[in-house]
Write an enzyme that holds these catalytic residues in place. Sequence first.
Site, short mmCIF file in Angstrom:
data_model
loop_
_atom_site.label_atom_id
_atom_site.label_comp_id
_atom_site.label_asym_id
_atom_site.label_seq_id
_atom_site.Cartn_x
_atom_site.Cartn_y
_atom_site.Cartn_z
N HIS A 97 29.58 6.55 69.64
CA HIS A 97 29.82 7.15 68.34
C HIS A 97 30.96 8.16 68.13
CE1 HIS A 97 26.75 11.18 69.83
NE2 HIS A 97 28.42 11.34 69.58
N ASP A 119 31.77 17.44 61.30
CA ASP A 119 29.67 17.22 61.75
C ASP A 119 29.30 19.39 61.77
OD1 ASP A 119 30.63 17.45 64.22
OD2 ASP A 119 29.97 15.66 63.99
N ASN A 164 27.24 7.00 73.51
CA ASN A 164 27.18 5.18 72.66
C ASN A 164 27.68 4.66 71.65
OD1 ASN A 164 26.89 7.28 71.03
ND2 ASN A 164 24.52 6.97 70.20
N GLU A 166 26.78 7.33 64.56
CA GLU A 166 25.71 6.15 65.29
C GLU A 166 25.83 5.02 65.21
OE1 GLU A 166 24.67 8.07 67.38
OE2 GLU A 166 23.59 10.00 66.80
P1 PGA Z 1 31.41 16.65 73.84
O1 PGA Z 1 30.41 15.24 72.59
O2 PGA Z 1 32.24 16.27 73.90
O3 PGA Z 1 29.81 17.09 74.22
O4 PGA Z 1 31.24 15.85 75.24
C1 PGA Z 1 31.21 14.26 72.22
C2 PGA Z 1 30.21 13.19 71.15
O5 PGA Z 1 29.04 13.95 71.18
O6 PGA Z 1 31.28 13.48 70.04
#
Ligand code: PGA
Length: 241
Positions: A137, A67, A135, A142
Amino acid sequence: MKIIITKDYEEMSKEAFKIVKDVISSNSEAVLGLATGSTPLGLYQNMIKDHKENGTSYKKIKTVNLDEYAGLDYSSDQSYVYFMRHNLFDHIDIDLANTNIEDGKAADRIKECERYTKLLDILKQDIQVLGIGSNGHIAFNEPGTPFGSDTHIVDLTESTIKDNSRLFERIEDVPRQAFTMGLKNIMHAKKILILANGKNKANAVYGLVKGEVSEACPASVLQLHPDCTLVCDIEAAELIK
Ligand code: PGA
């Protein structure tokens, strides 16, 4: 789903590295699906160390990233293209022409999504590395994202904007939209490696492993993948032990 629980982040990163190294060792032209965020940083450090100490070559390796923030490109140190170069690509012998990520500055965002989806059909990931959001995702898919989704533009949720704001000077600076590989594009990877560490991921890890397979928890779709490994530390595994 195969589950490996480690005592801490360092061990999680080492276990993850072993899995990625296996893929590279068996195919020097492998396609690696890569992720940004703080979770895979330790994995990338292990890859860099191994490259420097053992000469593991990435010359023929191709990468596809999950992404990118809409509106940002390499000129912004918050962009994911910047993150990948800074934290991995600049320290190994990969050809930048073989690295792929959505163009955050694309003038036509719909066309850019179509281009990326077509590219992913050709560059099928031999392994896809994933983090997980608090959450549930994966990438910027999302809760509520259809399991059949291709690359698309998303409006980020307040919880994701808040989680990501730690990396920006002000919360107002966090972009409100992003490009993301869809869940279908993630699921077509031959192998999935999902990483999680820390207490704030425990609920999401529960949803990933033991929750109902439902679009309310995007990561739960991975229960349907034939070759998925979760490597997580003891804190993130709190609710699945
Ligand atoms: P993080 O993010 O590795 O910074 O915890 C993970 C994500 O949001 O997919």
